[in-house]
Scaffold this active site. Sequence first.
Site, PDB file in Angstrom:
ATOM      1  N   GLU B  59      -5.424  -2.152   7.000  1.00 44.30           N
ATOM      2  CA  GLU B  59      -4.443  -1.498   6.119  1.00 44.30           C
ATOM      3  C   GLU B  59      -3.895  -0.193   6.694  1.00 44.30           C
ATOM      4  OE1 GLU B  59      -7.293  -2.801   5.100  1.00 44.30           O
ATOM      5  OE2 GLU B  59      -6.900  -4.148   3.410  1.00 44.30           O
ATOM      6  N   PHE B 121     -15.889  -4.885  -9.117  1.00 39.42           N
ATOM      7  CA  PHE B 121     -15.821  -5.263  -7.703  1.00 39.42           C
ATOM      8  C   PHE B 121     -14.481  -4.821  -7.110  1.00 39.42           C
ATOM      9  CE2 PHE B 121     -14.688  -8.422  -4.394  1.00 39.42           C
ATOM     10  CZ  PHE B 121     -15.640  -8.014  -3.455  1.00 39.42           C
ATOM     11  N   GLN B 122     -14.553  -4.179  -5.945  1.00 37.97           N
ATOM     12  CA  GLN B 122     -13.379  -3.643  -5.242  1.00 37.97           C
ATOM     13  C   GLN B 122     -12.570  -2.678  -6.113  1.00 37.97           C
ATOM     14  OE1 GLN B 122     -11.261  -6.831  -3.147  1.00 37.97           O
ATOM     15  NE2 GLN B 122     -12.652  -6.545  -1.425  1.00 37.97           N
ATOM     16  N   LYS B 171      -4.276  -5.806 -11.908  1.00 43.46           N
ATOM     17  CA  LYS B 171      -3.987  -7.227 -11.759  1.00 43.46           C
ATOM     18  C   LYS B 171      -3.375  -7.825 -13.027  1.00 43.46           C
ATOM     19  CE  LYS B 171      -5.946 -11.381  -9.709  1.00 43.46           C
ATOM     20  NZ  LYS B 171      -7.157 -12.027  -9.149  1.00 43.46           N
ATOM     21  N   MET B 492      -7.373  15.237  25.747  1.00 42.08           N
ATOM     22  CA  MET B 492      -7.115  16.547  25.144  1.00 42.08           C
ATOM     23  C   MET B 492      -8.429  17.216  24.748  1.00 42.08           C
ATOM     24  SD  MET B 492      -4.665  18.560  24.794  1.00 42.08           S
ATOM     25  CE  MET B 492      -2.996  17.975  24.500  1.00 42.08           C
TER      26      MET B 492
END
Lengths: 169, 597
Positions: B59, B121-122, B171, B492
Amino acid sequence: MSDTTLRSATISVLVENESGVLARVIGLFSGRGYNIDNLTVAPVERDGSKSRITVVTRGTAMVIEQIKAQLDRLVPVYKVLDLSEGPHLARELALIKVLGTGEKRAEALRLADAFRARVIDATTESFTFELTGATDKLDAFLELMRPLGLAEVSRTGVAAIARGVKTIN
Amino acid sequence: MDGTIAAPELMNSGAEAVLRALKAQGVDVIFGYPGGAVLPLYDALFQQNEIKHILVRHEQAAVHAAEGYARSTGKVGVVLVTSGPGATNAVTGLVDALMDSIPLVCLSGQVPTHLIGNDAFQEADTTGITRPATKHNYLVKKSEDLVRVMHEAFLVARTGRPGPVLVDLPKDILIAPAPYREPGNAPHRSYNPRTEPDPRRIEEAVAMLKRAERPVIYAGGGVINAGPEAARLLIEFTRLTGFPITNTLMGLGAYPASDPLFVGMLGMHGTYEANLAMHGCDVMLNIGARFDDRVTGRLNAFSPNSKKIHADIDPASINKSVMVDVPIVGDALAVLKALIAAWKKDSTQPNRAALAQWWGQIDVWRAKDSLRFTQPRDPGSIIKPQYAIEQLYKATRGRETFITTEVGQHQMWAAQYFRFEKPNRWMTSGGLGTMGYGLPAAMGAQVAHPDALVIDIAGEASILMNIQEMGTLAQYRLPVKIFILNNQYMGMVRQWQELLHGSRYSSSYSEALPDFVKLAESFQAVGLRAEKVDDLDRVIAEMLAVDKPVIADICVDQKENVFPMIPSGAAHNEMLLGPEHKDTSGPAVSNEGMALV
């Protein structure tokens, strides 16, 4: 270099009364390291659609300007007004519980009367006072109560408004 | 309010309403990754052909890809992720877009409203987590708010100072029918950013500029965000004045690098002439830049004797770190239009004699040639990273080229040695400094410009941070070129350890690297390697000739450092120059400087 003197500022913020708006304002202060001395919030429109947040903060002139600009760019913010730039009224309410008996208890009551604090609850061993006023008046009263049995304080934080015809709208 | 509001049309599902709103906002591509909470949206996407979905492999990459898309087109980039880990993985990308003012709309799935707060969940508190990571965010709790929020998200993302906006979609809201309305043109209730500058401030600015003896124009990403017309007006205004101009890292391409008035990039790794012009100027005009700490160096020594004019669309960027004399709140395009008109109207003649003298001084600084380096030419010589960029630039001149970078030394060399003539061709993570930005950003730019040449200039450490996106390149046949300056160090970090920490190279060596040629091949891409200077041009030519994704592993000098360099806590006139120049010692870094990043 820019001025490093700290000043106190009382800032009123008119916001859309939506979920998370207070977290947004508070998060801005903590995230950018600004200071909150105290804060009040409540809906102010008849339909509950807008809330007014009053923040008392401290910082250099540059930081205060930054705080106002940062608040102003939050999407749900309608208006930011720095009341400390002009004449304004600021009031705070405190509920103060003092425990004690005898002469100390009598002295607490006399002082409360002098400060125009109201007794809103009493037992033989306690008084609960309600006191409204500017922050320094409340501070002074609390200092006096300390040796007289001051046990608990609940303060609202400052509500403030500009003097005269000026409004935030 | 808009007088022509039609009755809302009821859509079968919230997901369909979301897609219709996206179409109405002109969206043609989404970068995303599916999951349980967004299944209704993926189902609706499956049943239509107008919006293309690019399936990324992580993502974070979806967000950077949307940034690459947005920065190369000027449009709003759109991201779709699921709840919980989908949303938390997107956070780095959102902060990146926030810091660099990139317009994005990120749609995240959420558990159904009745489960919010249940540790389902999630589930994650996505709006809580992303509040400081976005310009604004929304949690849609009622179907009747859904479409208004969608349209509002686009308005907020693209107007004012652009930025990422997240819309959290439970949802059940995606499943239930939802009313649809077209976007209106009613003003927002509380959000109305100012774009037109105050004419009095413009007059003050022009009066100051006309009397300037040692002026400099300092332009940043705000000009790019204001669109190509703003960049055109920047050229017009700069040529009208004859003033020297420098660009920030974010502003590269806002002014053509080949123009004689351009003195190069400024800041920590800017050119000698740009930084000394900033230090010595008497009037500074900042358009669309924010006095970033990478630009100013030590604040109390920053351009000490100048009057400063600052034009920015974000009032909070003005007087934030540097106090200015003339603040101008406005969009760069509107500001430039107003400046040009006011400059023409004001009959004061600029001080041409003083300006000529100033240019004389700048030419002396220029003659120092602060970006000079020596590439040994004997066959078998090791490649200098600067040379690799210069050769890449020469080989791509004349082609429509978009460059992205990761973060580190290679990024600075790309900024110094690749020369940009137009806006929207350079995409780098400026504010947040996100390693792993370049490959997904290149993907997004390539999706937007299928026929253009898109190159990610990378380091061997950064590229591994989103290397999984090789799979996305393969799936969509995106012929992105990955040009790795491989010095086997987080360069760097190594450079700072060398200069500030007694050459103790703590964890900065790139141990156990993959074979990038084989890695490319395993993802159906072409792998190439240049180990010696005599390989370089051939590898570049081969890379550019292939119509497939390519990883070119360019093995470069491990010890090379980025110069010039303003050490932390130092001022513009305390620059370190490279080994090519005699005076390499520079100031010792103070304790305060050590604490800076």
